[in-house]
Structure formats: structure tokens, C-alpha cells
Design a protein around this motif. Structure first.
Motif, PDB file in Angstrom:
ATOM      1  N   TRP A 107      -6.780   4.215   6.048  1.00  0.00           N
ATOM      2  CA  TRP A 107      -5.467   4.683   5.599  1.00  0.00           C
ATOM      3  C   TRP A 107      -4.933   5.522   6.744  1.00  0.00           C
ATOM      4  O   TRP A 107      -5.445   6.614   7.012  1.00  0.00           O
ATOM      5  CB  TRP A 107      -5.618   5.488   4.325  1.00  0.00           C
ATOM      6  N   GLU A 108      -3.961   4.953   7.450  1.00  0.00           N
ATOM      7  CA  GLU A 108      -3.380   5.681   8.578  1.00  0.00           C
ATOM      8  C   GLU A 108      -2.388   6.698   8.060  1.00  0.00           C
ATOM      9  O   GLU A 108      -1.456   6.348   7.343  1.00  0.00           O
ATOM     10  CB  GLU A 108      -2.705   4.682   9.520  1.00  0.00           C
ATOM     11  N   MET A 109      -2.595   7.944   8.441  1.00  0.00           N
ATOM     12  CA  MET A 109      -1.792   9.014   7.842  1.00  0.00           C
ATOM     13  C   MET A 109      -0.301   8.862   8.141  1.00  0.00           C
ATOM     14  O   MET A 109       0.530   9.204   7.322  1.00  0.00           O
ATOM     15  CB  MET A 109      -2.278  10.392   8.293  1.00  0.00           C
ATOM     16  N   SER A 126       0.826  -1.213   0.000  1.00  0.00           N
ATOM     17  CA  SER A 126       0.000   0.000   0.000  1.00  0.00           C
ATOM     18  C   SER A 126       0.859   1.260   0.000  1.00  0.00           C
ATOM     19  O   SER A 126       0.435   2.312  -0.475  1.00  0.00           O
ATOM     20  CB  SER A 126      -0.969  -0.008   1.198  1.00  0.00           C
ATOM     21  N   LEU A 127       2.081   1.148   0.522  1.00  0.00           N
ATOM     22  CA  LEU A 127       3.014   2.284   0.480  1.00  0.00           C
ATOM     23  C   LEU A 127       3.310   2.688  -0.959  1.00  0.00           C
ATOM     24  O   LEU A 127       3.498   3.876  -1.253  1.00  0.00           O
ATOM     25  CB  LEU A 127       4.345   1.901   1.137  1.00  0.00           C
ATOM     26  N   ILE A 128       3.393   1.689  -1.834  1.00  0.00           N
ATOM     27  CA  ILE A 128       3.694   1.981  -3.243  1.00  0.00           C
ATOM     28  C   ILE A 128       2.454   2.519  -3.946  1.00  0.00           C
ATOM     29  O   ILE A 128       2.514   3.532  -4.636  1.00  0.00           O
ATOM     30  CB  ILE A 128       4.204   0.708  -3.966  1.00  0.00           C
ATOM     31  N   ALA A 129       1.329   1.825  -3.739  1.00  0.00           N
ATOM     32  CA  ALA A 129       0.094   2.264  -4.402  1.00  0.00           C
ATOM     33  C   ALA A 129      -0.244   3.702  -4.009  1.00  0.00           C
ATOM     34  O   ALA A 129      -0.709   4.501  -4.820  1.00  0.00           O
ATOM     35  CB  ALA A 129      -1.060   1.330  -4.036  1.00  0.00           C
ATOM     36  N   ARG A 130       0.008   4.040  -2.746  1.00  0.00           N
ATOM     37  CA  ARG A 130      -0.256   5.386  -2.231  1.00  0.00           C
ATOM     38  C   ARG A 130       0.483   6.443  -3.045  1.00  0.00           C
ATOM     39  O   ARG A 130      -0.026   7.538  -3.281  1.00  0.00           O
ATOM     40  CB  ARG A 130       0.205   5.462  -0.773  1.00  0.00           C
ATOM     41  N   GLN A 131       1.706   6.096  -3.482  1.00  0.00           N
ATOM     42  CA  GLN A 131       2.479   7.069  -4.254  1.00  0.00           C
ATOM     43  C   GLN A 131       1.943   7.235  -5.673  1.00  0.00           C
ATOM     44  O   GLN A 131       2.231   8.226  -6.330  1.00  0.00           O
ATOM     45  CB  GLN A 131       3.964   6.674  -4.254  1.00  0.00           C
ATOM     46  N   GLY A 132       1.175   6.241  -6.124  1.00  0.00           N
ATOM     47  CA  GLY A 132       0.524   6.388  -7.426  1.00  0.00           C
ATOM     48  C   GLY A 132      -0.681   7.304  -7.309  1.00  0.00           C
ATOM     49  O   GLY A 132      -0.803   8.309  -7.999  1.00  0.00           O
ATOM     50  N   SER A 191       6.916   6.235   5.474  1.00  0.00           N
ATOM     51  CA  SER A 191       7.041   4.781   5.675  1.00  0.00           C
ATOM     52  C   SER A 191       5.963   4.210   6.593  1.00  0.00           C
ATOM     53  O   SER A 191       5.779   3.001   6.650  1.00  0.00           O
ATOM     54  CB  SER A 191       8.426   4.442   6.229  1.00  0.00           C
ATOM     55  N   ASP A 192       5.241   5.077   7.308  1.00  0.00           N
ATOM     56  CA  ASP A 192       4.146   4.582   8.143  1.00  0.00           C
ATOM     57  C   ASP A 192       2.778   5.076   7.671  1.00  0.00           C
ATOM     58  O   ASP A 192       1.797   5.011   8.400  1.00  0.00           O
ATOM     59  CB  ASP A 192       4.370   4.961   9.613  1.00  0.00           C
ATOM     60  N   SER A 193       2.727   5.566   6.445  1.00  0.00           N
ATOM     61  CA  SER A 193       1.447   6.033   5.902  1.00  0.00           C
ATOM     62  C   SER A 193       0.873   4.915   5.032  1.00  0.00           C
ATOM     63  O   SER A 193       1.081   4.877   3.816  1.00  0.00           O
ATOM     64  CB  SER A 193       1.652   7.319   5.090  1.00  0.00           C
ATOM     65  N   ILE A 194       0.147   4.008   5.691  1.00  0.00           N
ATOM     66  CA  ILE A 194      -0.242   2.738   5.055  1.00  0.00           C
ATOM     67  C   ILE A 194      -1.730   2.452   5.229  1.00  0.00           C
ATOM     68  O   ILE A 194      -2.408   3.062   6.048  1.00  0.00           O
ATOM     69  CB  ILE A 194       0.525   1.553   5.695  1.00  0.00           C
ATOM     70  N   ALA A 195      -2.202   1.523   4.423  1.00  0.00           N
ATOM     71  CA  ALA A 195      -3.588   1.065   4.560  1.00  0.00           C
ATOM     72  C   ALA A 195      -3.630  -0.185   5.436  1.00  0.00           C
ATOM     73  O   ALA A 195      -2.735  -1.031   5.356  1.00  0.00           O
ATOM     74  CB  ALA A 195      -4.168   0.763   3.190  1.00  0.00           C
ATOM     75  N   VAL A 196      -4.659  -0.268   6.255  1.00  0.00           N
ATOM     76  CA  VAL A 196      -4.882  -1.473   7.067  1.00  0.00           C
ATOM     77  C   VAL A 196      -6.356  -1.843   7.008  1.00  0.00           C
ATOM     78  O   VAL A 196      -7.223  -0.979   6.916  1.00  0.00           O
ATOM     79  CB  VAL A 196      -4.468  -1.270   8.549  1.00  0.00           C
ATOM     80  N   GLN A 197      -6.614  -3.138   7.048  1.00  0.00           N
ATOM     81  CA  GLN A 197      -8.009  -3.573   6.985  1.00  0.00           C
ATOM     82  C   GLN A 197      -8.645  -3.524   8.375  1.00  0.00           C
ATOM     83  O   GLN A 197      -8.083  -4.031   9.336  1.00  0.00           O
ATOM     84  CB  GLN A 197      -8.080  -4.996   6.430  1.00  0.00           C
ATOM     85  N   GLY A 212      -3.189   8.574  -3.875  1.00  0.00           N
ATOM     86  CA  GLY A 212      -3.354   8.404  -2.429  1.00  0.00           C
ATOM     87  C   GLY A 212      -4.374   7.340  -2.079  1.00  0.00           C
ATOM     88  O   GLY A 212      -4.076   6.362  -1.391  1.00  0.00           O
ATOM     89  N   SER A 213      -5.579   7.488  -2.597  1.00  0.00           N
ATOM     90  CA  SER A 213      -6.654   6.596  -2.186  1.00  0.00           C
ATOM     91  C   SER A 213      -6.498   5.188  -2.753  1.00  0.00           C
ATOM     92  O   SER A 213      -7.210   4.272  -2.344  1.00  0.00           O
ATOM     93  CB  SER A 213      -7.998   7.182  -2.607  1.00  0.00           C
ATOM     94  N   ALA A 214      -5.542   4.986  -3.666  1.00  0.00           N
ATOM     95  CA  ALA A 214      -5.296   3.649  -4.214  1.00  0.00           C
ATOM     96  C   ALA A 214      -4.835   2.687  -3.127  1.00  0.00           C
ATOM     97  O   ALA A 214      -5.097   1.485  -3.200  1.00  0.00           O
ATOM     98  CB  ALA A 214      -4.255   3.715  -5.329  1.00  0.00           C
ATOM     99  N   CYS A 215      -4.174   3.207  -2.101  1.00  0.00           N
ATOM    100  CA  CYS A 215      -3.671   2.310  -1.044  1.00  0.00           C
ATOM    101  C   CYS A 215      -4.822   1.564  -0.386  1.00  0.00           C
ATOM    102  O   CYS A 215      -4.661   0.433   0.057  1.00  0.00           O
ATOM    103  CB  CYS A 215      -2.822   3.073  -0.029  1.00  0.00           C
ATOM    104  N   ARG A 216      -6.007   2.206  -0.347  1.00  0.00           N
ATOM    105  CA  ARG A 216      -7.155   1.571   0.314  1.00  0.00           C
ATOM    106  C   ARG A 216      -7.790   0.486  -0.551  1.00  0.00           C
ATOM    107  O   ARG A 216      -8.514  -0.373  -0.050  1.00  0.00           O
ATOM    108  CB  ARG A 216      -8.199   2.624   0.705  1.00  0.00           C
ATOM    109  N   SER A 217      -7.540   0.530  -1.876  1.00  0.00           N
ATOM    110  CA  SER A 217      -8.138  -0.468  -2.771  1.00  0.00           C
ATOM    111  C   SER A 217      -7.368  -1.786  -2.776  1.00  0.00           C
ATOM    112  O   SER A 217      -7.718  -2.701  -3.505  1.00  0.00           O
ATOM    113  CB  SER A 217      -8.237   0.078  -4.201  1.00  0.00           C
ATOM    114  N   LEU A 218      -6.312  -1.894  -1.969  1.00  0.00           N
ATOM    115  CA  LEU A 218      -5.567  -3.161  -1.894  1.00  0.00           C
ATOM    116  C   LEU A 218      -6.216  -4.148  -0.943  1.00  0.00           C
ATOM    117  O   LEU A 218      -5.811  -5.299  -0.865  1.00  0.00           O
ATOM    118  CB  LEU A 218      -4.114  -2.901  -1.496  1.00  0.00           C
ATOM    119  N   PHE A 219      -7.210  -3.660  -0.191  1.00  0.00           N
ATOM    120  CA  PHE A 219      -7.939  -4.546   0.733  1.00  0.00           C
ATOM    121  C   PHE A 219      -9.422  -4.551   0.392  1.00  0.00           C
ATOM    122  O   PHE A 219      -9.970  -3.544  -0.074  1.00  0.00           O
ATOM    123  CB  PHE A 219      -7.804  -4.049   2.176  1.00  0.00           C
ATOM    124  N   GLY A 220     -10.060  -5.661   0.695  1.00  0.00           N
ATOM    125  CA  GLY A 220     -11.512  -5.692   0.635  1.00  0.00           C
ATOM    126  C   GLY A 220     -12.095  -5.194   1.946  1.00  0.00           C
ATOM    127  O   GLY A 220     -11.372  -4.890   2.894  1.00  0.00           O
TER     128      GLY A 220
END
Lengths: 387, 387
Positions: free
Chosen positions: A174-176, A153-159, A183-189, A161-169
């Protein structure tokens, strides 16, 4: 080491219920606040991407919805590819260190990337989230990366922002984060797609000829000019994130609905507080809000919750038992159709009947799963788009 | 002591450039923030009130725009009359103490009050400010009250908050005050009507069928439900009040225009942050904002500033040199007229051309004076409305 390596994946759209609006770092897509979204079913909306790595490719090429694009002009896409390649290289080195002798140097191969959406761009639905999530997920599969989804999600976020959230169902935060490097701005389910099967979404695609401000430009205008954004970021959103996680875990639709509507309102409020002001809602959006409010007024519990992104389209979350009734109201008031019972005690005249086509179409959908690996690719034997 | 006493006065409309939105005390009309307005010329918009005190009147009666109203049903009006009578009583006692033997006990007489506006209610322009200012000013004249205009503003404020600002011409601040009884929540003049003769206002009356939330109900909904209002009240407005006073004193149109537009935006932003959200701007209002933004874009200095109250009508402040050009643009884009030159470098296609009648009419007006005493009354010999 002849032949090619190829993977095809699909990824879903997500619709935020706590909105992302404002970047603290534009190039890294680091947000000014955390956000939370619902992943929607891929049966209705998805991006699909095939990526082939082939040592015989003379350069990396990209086709989006059937049209070849210049990868070198797409900086965000280059970043994602570069980051995925970097992880692949690290992984290859690891494999070599571990004594594997047959490591394919995929990170060095040029790529053919072909991506399309199963929904028309004309639908007015943002496709960058599902598109970048799909790109990154497909690269991770192609490269057999051992990284966790949150790491991806760290990578998708750089594409996007909201793409990081689409890696999970399911339900995804998305924790800021606080780190400068993101490095800690990631998506979590928060909960998966099976957690709350009664929850459904009605997407209302609204007619609007006017061009609006793009979301990246809009966000940064708000960050620079809205005196109220600070209060939202520092005081309002952190509380709402906590409450929304609770609402989801408890399947508490009343709390879910109220926070969803309030947060949509506040996102549009800080847009209006920007200078010059940014408007995404139009008179049709306002009428949809009115309809949802009136629909909620017929019962002591909330029955529906609207949310609007950077455009006039509404997504209305509701419970399965209400969706046909609600769709009937939307059709009656905004699509020129007579069908559908009016619920008793609904104030018929409180909502304006707009002309046919004010809502162009509606899509009923549910909470859905994260990216999928599929067989049926978009490239032919020669590595060119099939269609 | 036979015969009657009568006075007729007129009072102006004012349009806030730092908005009043939120009451800390509803019954006393004490605001949550200070506000600042421009008084508009009475040549275009005014309320006119005749009040007669006659010992032979059996009760106090009231006619508004030709229709008799029940005074006892109008609590705010009763408060104003009661307060003016109280001051008259004190004044009569003072006169008696000072040895005057011919003091008329006007405070005891019943009143006939007849009031009308020279602009149709259909124009969609708030008339409560000019109406209550006129009522209180006429009572003060009838009762020969020795009180200052700021003291009178305490009474007008209890009729309608913004009425306190219509007691002065020119540029007027309503200082919110801190006292619980509202004794320091008064209007003061920042500069008189001759201070900045180049400043003009273009009122655009916008077509809108929809009923909106009344301002008192709207304000209190915002106070109760908007998480962003606090920041506006505590941080934003105090700074803007200071800057706006400076802008007015220096006749700095750039600063005046920017604060005016930003404050209108923020007022509508906190409305949208309310729950349920309150909308006063419609698609026509949005197009007017777009037109003003584009008009400002043709020059390095601001040329115009929009502001919107609790409705879709725009008031555009500009300088005299620009007003015809600006009116021409409004007519062209929103009134179906072709007249008017397009300024060079204006991006013609950036503003949507709306259907004829989107703006129903426009009123060009200037900064004006405060209430006036006039001869021509609204009551006939018998104390009944002439028309």
C-alpha cells in the motif's frame, strides 16, 4: 428494465509484515507510512458478499453476519457505496456517449447488501479488511466498472485502510502517496500468490479477556503523542519497504523474517511510546515471541517470523517444511498437548509452558489469491438473507 | 602505626524518572543520555558497608549479604577500589608535601569490605546503585578524601552507572558529559531531600517467575539494534531533562508526573524496538499502569505517576495526600484485600482485579538523604563479618 442485477464475491484477509499505524488524514484513511502485506488463502479466511440492485427496492439495506445494520449509521460504508455509484454513473455516461442505448441506470437503484465471514468474530481476527475489500469488489462487479484494481483500492481504502491490500492476492504494497486528496494512496501487487508457494502462515488465536484500544483511536493517539513515530515514518519504514520488496522478489526468507519481526516489534514500540501507552501484546504473546526466538536459535537460518496486529494474536510465517514442527511446539507449550517432537538442540526450558487454552486454536494457511466472483449468493429470491 | 582504620556508611536507592538506557562506553559506564532520579529514604531501603583497612590483612576480602565473594572476579568493584586508592595516594602525597609527618599509608593496606542491604534481594529491587554508592562513599570516608561528591560520583559510576546518583539525596541529575574519558559524566544534585516533602513513592513488588535480560546486556542490545533509540537520545531526552528540572524546582506535580510516565513508556518502547525484543513489563505491570491511568482520570490534575525499571516492579510517585487512597486501590486490585475506599468517580470496572499476590508487597517511602556515616559496623574485632 424489470428484474434485478446481483453479484456475489469473496475477498481474503491480509496480514501486514510492514505495519500500517498512523493516519495523516482520518476521513480519507491516508496513512503516515507505506505498508506491505501477505494475502492469506480464502480456503481458511474470507468475507463473502452478495449485492443486489433492484429498482423495486425502497431503500438500501445491509446485513452483516446475519444481523441487519443501519447503513446510514455506517459512514465508511456509505462512502464506499457513494464512490462506487459515482464511478458507475461516469461509466453509464460514457456508455451513452458511445452510443449504447440499453444502459441500465444501476447507480440509481437501491441495494440489498448481505455479507458474512467464514470465521467467527470471536476468533479475534480483524474482518474489516476482507469485508470492505469484498464490498468494493462486489460493487465493481455489479456495476461492471472498467477501473483497475488499484483504482478500486482507492475506494476500499476509504472503508478501512488495510482493505485496499485485500483486493490483490499474493504480496501487496500500500503506497502511502503524497497527494492531499489521496488519489495516489493505492495498493499494488508486488508478487502474486504463486510466487512463493513454500511460504505458509500459522495463526495463533490467543486467549485474552481484556478489551483493547481500537485501532483507529490507537493510531491517532500514537500520531498525536509518540515522539518516536516520526523517526519510524521518515527513516525506518521507507528503507524496510525497499528491503522487503527485495526479500519477497528473491524469496529470501532470512531477510523476510527479520524485517517482519523487527517491524512488528517497532509497531508495538510506538504504541508503548504513546501516552497513555497502548498495549496489544500480553504475556502469552510474549511467550510466543520467546518460542519463535528459541526455534530460530536452533539453526543458522531463520525458521519462523512472528507478527502481531492490534491484538494479542500471533501470525507466524514459516516455510512449509517447518510448519508441522512449529505447530507441534505451539500445541505443546500453549495448548496443553504433548504431541509433536521437540527439535534437537531446542532449549526446552527456555520457553514457559503456559496453561492449556492460552492459545485457543491455530489455523494453518498459505498465501492466497485476491477476490473471487462466485455463483452461490447470500440472498433469496425476494432479496432477503437466506439464513 | 599499629591498629586498624574502619568506617561504616549507608547509602540510598534511587529510582530514575528520566531513564538511563544505553552506554556509549561500556567499560567506563558512559551513558548515551543524561538521566534524573529521586533518592528514596534509607528508612526503607539502604545498603550498609563497613570497610576496614589493616596493615595486618594478608589480602583484600569482600562479603556481600553474608557470603564471601572473590574480589578479583568482580572487575567493577576492583575499579572502584583502585580509583579510590589512587585518590588516597594523591592525597597522601599532598599531605606529605604540606609537611605532615604522620600520614598513614592507607592506600597500601588490604581491606575487609562487608556490605549488606536492608531489603531482600527477593524483593526484586536493584541493589547495585545503593551498593556501589555505599562502597565508594565508605572508601572516601575511610581515606578522608577531600574530593567533592560529584568527583566521587565519577568512581561510583564506573561501578554501576546509576550508582553515581545515589551519592546525593533529593533529586539528582546524571549529566552524560561529552569527554571520552568520562571526566565530565557526573552526578549533580538538582534539589535536596527537604525541597518537596509532599512527594512520596509507593513501590509495588510484582510477582514474576520469569528471568529477564540483565540491564547491561539489554542496554547494549538496544544500542546496537533499536532504530528508534537515536531519536530518544538526541531529541527527546535533552528536552525532558530541562523540563523535569523545571518541574522539580517548581514542585509542579502535573509536569513531573507526565514526564515520568512518558519516559518510563519510552524506555520500554526502545526495549521492544530492540532485536530480539526485550520485555520487562508483564500483564501485572500493564494492569498497574491501567490503575494509575484510571486514578488520574478522576481529577483534572495528575494524582500519581508510574515508572518501571528493568523489571516488572512499579514505583508510583504521588503526593502525600493521595498515598493511602492509592495504596488501598493497589491492595484491592492486586493483593486480594478489600480494605480501602474506592474514590468517587473512579471507574471500578475499568481495572482488572488480579489474583491475590500479583503484587507481593508494597513499600511506602519518601524522598531521602544521601549517604550517611554511622557507628554500628558489620565487622567484629577480628575484622570478620559479625553475622
Amino acid at each position: 428494465m424489470s428484474g434485478y442485477y446481483e453479484k456475489t464475491c469473496t475477498a481474503p484477509v491480509n496480514i501486514a509484515i510492514i505495519k500500517y499505524w498512523g493516519k495523516r488524514d482520518v476521513s480519507l484513511n491516508l496513512p503516515t507510512n507505506s505498508s506491505l502485506s501477505v494475502t492469506l488463502s480464502q480456503d481458511n479466511l474470507q468475507s463473502k458478499t452478495t449485492i443486489r440492485a433492484d429498482p423495486s427496492f425502497s431503500k438500501t439495506r445491509l446485513w452483516l453476519n446475519g444481523i441487519e445494520e443501519d447503513v446510514s449509521a455506517n459512514k465508511r460504508m456509505q462512502t464506499c457505496i457513494k464512490e462506487a455509484r459515482r464511478l458507475r454513473s461516469l461509466y453509464e455516461q460514457q456508455l451513452l456517449r458511445d452510443g449504447n442505448s440499453d444502459v441500465v441506470p444501476l447507480a440509481e437503484y437501491n441495494l440489498h447488501i448481505c455479507s458474512e465471514n467464514n470465521f467467527p468474530t470471536a476468533a479475534g481476527l480483524a474482518s474489516s479488511a476482507s469485508g470492505f475489500a469484498c464490498l468494493v469488489y462486489t460493487l465493481a462487479q455489479l456495476y461492471s466498472l472498467p477501473n483497475s484494481t488499484s483504482e478500486l483500492s482507492l475506494i476500499a481504502r476509504q472503508g478501512s485502510g488495510s482493505a485496499c491490500r485485500s483486493l490483490f492476492g499474493g504480496f501487496v504494497a500500500w503506497e502511502m502517496g503524497v497527494n492531499y486528496d489521496g488519489s495516489d494512496s493505492i495498493a499494488v501487487q508486488i508478487a502474486d500468490e504463486h510466487h512463493w508457494p513454500e511460504l505458509v502462515a500459522l495463526i495463533c488465536v490467543v486467549s485474552d479477556a481484556k478489551k483493547t484500544v481500537g485501532s483507529t483511536a490507537g493510531m491517532q493517539s500514537t500520531v498525536k503523542t509518540s515522539p518516536l513515530l516520526k523517526e519510524r515514518i521518515e527513516q525506518v519504514v521507507p528503507k524496510r519497504m525497499e528491503e522487503m520488496v527485495k526479500a519477497i522478489k528473491n524469496k529470501d526468507f532470512n531477510m523476510f523474517a527479520e524485517i517482519t519481526m523487527r517491524d512488528s516489534n517497532q509497531f508495538h514500540a510506538v504504541c508503548l511510546d504513546s501516552f497513555p501507552p497502548i498495549f496489544y501484546l500480553n504475556d502469552i504473546s510474549r511467550a510466543i515471541i520467546k518460542l519463535v526466538n528459541e526455534y530460530n536459535a536452533i539453526s543458522s537460518d531463520y525458521k519462523a517470523a512472528y507478527t502481531f496486529d492490534a491484538g494479542p494474536n500471533a501470525v507466524i510465517y514459516t516455510l512449509r517444511e517447518n510448519v508441522d514442527e512449529l505447530a507441534g511446539l505451539v500445541k505443546r507449550y500453549f495448548m496443553g498437548e504433548e504431541r509433536g517432537q521437540i527439535p534437537s538442540s531446542f532449549r526446552v526450558d527456555a520457553v514457559p509452558i503456559l496453561e492449556k487454552g492460552s492459545v485457543r486454536h491455530i489455523i494453518k494457511t498459505t498465501v492466497g489469491d485476491g477476490p473471487r466472483i462466485i455463483e452461490d449468493g447470500l440472498l433469496n429470491e425476494e432479496g432477503m438473507p437466506k439464513s
